[in-house]
Design a protein around this motif. Sequence first.
Motif, PDB file in Angstrom:
ATOM      1  N   GLY A  95      -5.570  11.083  -2.303  1.00 53.06           N
ATOM      2  CA  GLY A  95      -4.871  10.003  -1.613  1.00 53.06           C
ATOM      3  C   GLY A  95      -3.466   9.820  -2.122  1.00 53.06           C
ATOM      4  O   GLY A  95      -3.243   9.717  -3.328  1.00 53.06           O
ATOM      5  N   GLY A  96      -2.509   9.779  -1.203  1.00 50.08           N
ATOM      6  CA  GLY A  96      -1.108   9.576  -1.554  1.00 50.08           C
ATOM      7  C   GLY A  96      -0.266   9.623  -0.298  1.00 50.08           C
ATOM      8  O   GLY A  96      -0.715  10.107   0.751  1.00 50.08           O
ATOM      9  N   GLU A  97       0.940   9.088  -0.414  1.00 50.83           N
ATOM     10  CA  GLU A  97       1.892   9.118   0.696  1.00 50.83           C
ATOM     11  C   GLU A  97       3.093   9.931   0.251  1.00 50.83           C
ATOM     12  O   GLU A  97       3.920   9.460  -0.531  1.00 50.83           O
ATOM     13  CB  GLU A  97       2.316   7.695   1.072  1.00 50.83           C
ATOM     14  CG  GLU A  97       1.239   6.875   1.737  1.00 50.83           C
ATOM     15  CD  GLU A  97       1.031   7.263   3.197  1.00 50.83           C
ATOM     16  OE1 GLU A  97       1.990   7.218   3.976  1.00 50.83           O
ATOM     17  OE2 GLU A  97      -0.098   7.622   3.550  1.00 50.83           O
ATOM     18  N   LEU A  98       3.182  11.176   0.736  1.00 49.14           N
ATOM     19  CA  LEU A  98       4.241  12.081   0.320  1.00 49.14           C
ATOM     20  C   LEU A  98       5.295  12.181   1.412  1.00 49.14           C
ATOM     21  O   LEU A  98       4.977  12.391   2.585  1.00 49.14           O
ATOM     22  CB  LEU A  98       3.657  13.463   0.023  1.00 49.14           C
ATOM     23  CG  LEU A  98       4.651  14.508  -0.478  1.00 49.14           C
ATOM     24  CD1 LEU A  98       5.226  14.107  -1.847  1.00 49.14           C
ATOM     25  CD2 LEU A  98       3.992  15.879  -0.562  1.00 49.14           C
ATOM     26  N   VAL A 154       0.839  -1.200   0.000  1.00 49.75           N
ATOM     27  CA  VAL A 154       0.000   0.000   0.000  1.00 49.75           C
ATOM     28  C   VAL A 154       0.872   1.247   0.000  1.00 49.75           C
ATOM     29  O   VAL A 154       0.622   2.210  -0.744  1.00 49.75           O
ATOM     30  CB  VAL A 154      -0.943   0.002   1.222  1.00 49.75           C
ATOM     31  CG1 VAL A 154      -1.702   1.322   1.321  1.00 49.75           C
ATOM     32  CG2 VAL A 154      -1.916  -1.170   1.142  1.00 49.75           C
ATOM     33  N   ALA A 155       1.914   1.240   0.832  1.00 50.20           N
ATOM     34  CA  ALA A 155       2.813   2.393   0.909  1.00 50.20           C
ATOM     35  C   ALA A 155       3.484   2.666  -0.435  1.00 50.20           C
ATOM     36  O   ALA A 155       3.634   3.818  -0.847  1.00 50.20           O
ATOM     37  CB  ALA A 155       3.865   2.165   1.999  1.00 50.20           C
ATOM     38  N   VAL A 156       3.883   1.609  -1.131  1.00 51.26           N
ATOM     39  CA  VAL A 156       4.552   1.771  -2.427  1.00 51.26           C
ATOM     40  C   VAL A 156       3.600   2.377  -3.463  1.00 51.26           C
ATOM     41  O   VAL A 156       3.963   3.307  -4.198  1.00 51.26           O
ATOM     42  CB  VAL A 156       5.123   0.429  -2.924  1.00 51.26           C
ATOM     43  CG1 VAL A 156       5.512   0.508  -4.396  1.00 51.26           C
ATOM     44  CG2 VAL A 156       6.325   0.021  -2.082  1.00 51.26           C
ATOM     45  N   VAL A 157       2.382   1.858  -3.527  1.00 51.85           N
ATOM     46  CA  VAL A 157       1.414   2.372  -4.507  1.00 51.85           C
ATOM     47  C   VAL A 157       1.084   3.839  -4.217  1.00 51.85           C
ATOM     48  O   VAL A 157       1.126   4.696  -5.113  1.00 51.85           O
ATOM     49  CB  VAL A 157       0.127   1.522  -4.503  1.00 51.85           C
ATOM     50  CG1 VAL A 157      -0.963   2.189  -5.344  1.00 51.85           C
ATOM     51  CG2 VAL A 157       0.413   0.122  -5.034  1.00 51.85           C
ATOM     52  N   LEU A 158       0.770   4.153  -2.958  1.00 51.61           N
ATOM     53  CA  LEU A 158       0.421   5.532  -2.604  1.00 51.61           C
ATOM     54  C   LEU A 158       1.623   6.462  -2.713  1.00 51.61           C
ATOM     55  O   LEU A 158       1.477   7.636  -3.044  1.00 51.61           O
ATOM     56  CB  LEU A 158      -0.172   5.569  -1.192  1.00 51.61           C
ATOM     57  CG  LEU A 158      -1.518   4.863  -1.015  1.00 51.61           C
ATOM     58  CD1 LEU A 158      -1.968   4.931   0.437  1.00 51.61           C
ATOM     59  CD2 LEU A 158      -2.578   5.476  -1.928  1.00 51.61           C
ATOM     60  N   GLY A 159       2.812   5.930  -2.452  1.00 49.97           N
ATOM     61  CA  GLY A 159       4.023   6.735  -2.606  1.00 49.97           C
ATOM     62  C   GLY A 159       4.303   7.063  -4.065  1.00 49.97           C
ATOM     63  O   GLY A 159       4.693   8.183  -4.404  1.00 49.97           O
ATOM     64  N   PHE A 160       4.099   6.078  -4.942  1.00 54.88           N
ATOM     65  CA  PHE A 160       4.267   6.320  -6.382  1.00 54.88           C
ATOM     66  C   PHE A 160       3.302   7.416  -6.848  1.00 54.88           C
ATOM     67  O   PHE A 160       3.694   8.334  -7.574  1.00 54.88           O
ATOM     68  CB  PHE A 160       4.022   5.034  -7.160  1.00 54.88           C
ATOM     69  CG  PHE A 160       4.112   5.196  -8.655  1.00 54.88           C
ATOM     70  CD1 PHE A 160       5.319   5.021  -9.306  1.00 54.88           C
ATOM     71  CD2 PHE A 160       2.995   5.551  -9.405  1.00 54.88           C
ATOM     72  CE1 PHE A 160       5.418   5.186 -10.685  1.00 54.88           C
ATOM     73  CE2 PHE A 160       3.078   5.717 -10.780  1.00 54.88           C
ATOM     74  CZ  PHE A 160       4.293   5.535 -11.420  1.00 54.88           C
ATOM     75  N   LEU A 161       2.049   7.313  -6.436  1.00 54.99           N
ATOM     76  CA  LEU A 161       1.058   8.312  -6.838  1.00 54.99           C
ATOM     77  C   LEU A 161       1.442   9.702  -6.339  1.00 54.99           C
ATOM     78  O   LEU A 161       1.352  10.682  -7.087  1.00 54.99           O
ATOM     79  CB  LEU A 161      -0.323   7.927  -6.288  1.00 54.99           C
ATOM     80  CG  LEU A 161      -0.978   6.687  -6.899  1.00 54.99           C
ATOM     81  CD1 LEU A 161      -2.294   6.388  -6.186  1.00 54.99           C
ATOM     82  CD2 LEU A 161      -1.211   6.875  -8.399  1.00 54.99           C
ATOM     83  N   ALA A 162       1.881   9.795  -5.089  1.00 50.27           N
ATOM     84  CA  ALA A 162       2.237  11.104  -4.536  1.00 50.27           C
ATOM     85  C   ALA A 162       3.419  11.715  -5.285  1.00 50.27           C
ATOM     86  O   ALA A 162       3.418  12.919  -5.591  1.00 50.27           O
ATOM     87  CB  ALA A 162       2.564  10.976  -3.047  1.00 50.27           C
ATOM     88  N   GLY A 163       4.436  10.910  -5.601  1.00 50.90           N
ATOM     89  CA  GLY A 163       5.571  11.422  -6.363  1.00 50.90           C
ATOM     90  C   GLY A 163       5.142  11.920  -7.731  1.00 50.90           C
ATOM     91  O   GLY A 163       5.586  12.976  -8.197  1.00 50.90           O
ATOM     92  N   ALA A 164       4.241  11.170  -8.377  1.00 46.99           N
ATOM     93  CA  ALA A 164       3.733  11.581  -9.686  1.00 46.99           C
ATOM     94  C   ALA A 164       2.886  12.844  -9.582  1.00 46.99           C
ATOM     95  O   ALA A 164       2.984  13.743 -10.432  1.00 46.99           O
ATOM     96  CB  ALA A 164       2.916  10.444 -10.306  1.00 46.99           C
ATOM     97  N   PHE A 165       2.059  12.961  -8.540  1.00 47.56           N
ATOM     98  CA  PHE A 165       1.211  14.144  -8.376  1.00 47.56           C
ATOM     99  C   PHE A 165       2.044  15.411  -8.201  1.00 47.56           C
ATOM    100  O   PHE A 165       1.753  16.451  -8.796  1.00 47.56           O
ATOM    101  CB  PHE A 165       0.279  13.970  -7.171  1.00 47.56           C
ATOM    102  CG  PHE A 165      -0.772  12.904  -7.332  1.00 47.56           C
ATOM    103  CD1 PHE A 165      -1.138  12.428  -8.586  1.00 47.56           C
ATOM    104  CD2 PHE A 165      -1.406  12.356  -6.219  1.00 47.56           C
ATOM    105  CE1 PHE A 165      -2.114  11.440  -8.728  1.00 47.56           C
ATOM    106  CE2 PHE A 165      -2.378  11.380  -6.347  1.00 47.56           C
ATOM    107  CZ  PHE A 165      -2.731  10.918  -7.597  1.00 47.56           C
TER     108      PHE A 165
END
Length: 281
Positions: free
Chosen positions: A80-83, A27-38
Amino acid sequence: MASYKPGQIAEKTVETGMAKANNPWTVAVVLGFLAGAFIALGFLLDIRVIASAPKEWGSIATFIGAAVFPVGLILVLVAGGELLTGNMMAVPLARWAGRIKTGAMLRNLAIITLSNFAGAIFVAFFFGHVLGLTETGPYLDKVVDMAGHKLDESFLQSFISGIGCNWLVALAVWLAYSTDSIGGKIMGIWFPTMAFVAIGFQHVVANMFLIPAAIFAGHFSWAAYVMNFIPVWLGNLVGGSLFVAGAYWLAYLKKTQAKVHSMNESQTTSSVASNPLSDHA
């Protein structure tokens, strides 16, 4: 619409930090990828909007770019994202409060660093390099100019700039936690984020997009990027974990923790005193 006082925000942030630290790594990897892209998309928007602005506009062009950049953090906190920069405040606060272990905090920061980089580099390579959005005309000139300014700063300057950046970004996250209203969250996020961009502070995840985009275009080197990454990462950590998490822990949570600890000790002592067989239990 619910809104919270600073002490309540601190408690809510501790709970959020615990949840982040306990996320499964997938979960952390998926949300982290999204946050970096955002964040990268927000920076790409900034560049595409201001690259052709007349020089006569001066700092007004900088302000316009800073005004559109926050779309990235808005997406992170609302969609939603992990920044990393937000986690550098929330997860250490959970550690300050004694709700997670140091190992869990470090594990989270490591996973989110790598996954944010993956998301940012994805945007830099496919949208910037392959699609050419950062490699033609004034857009390339702006990317190279902005990346060059980041890399020209000394280790100490980059470190201090990183502190200033995440002092503001972590406060943007803090303000987002202050309300349950989407409109309120967006307003809370926008002002501090706009401020750090307009000032020119260094954000480690934004740099994960900007500097590699310049490198893919044939400028600078990965070694130079690493020497920027280290002080900015450390500065962002200090800005989030000490200037925001540490300060508000001291202001709102330390006394409460001490009181709870004292009550628990008192209850334990009372229980032992009332049970003559307790020493043999």
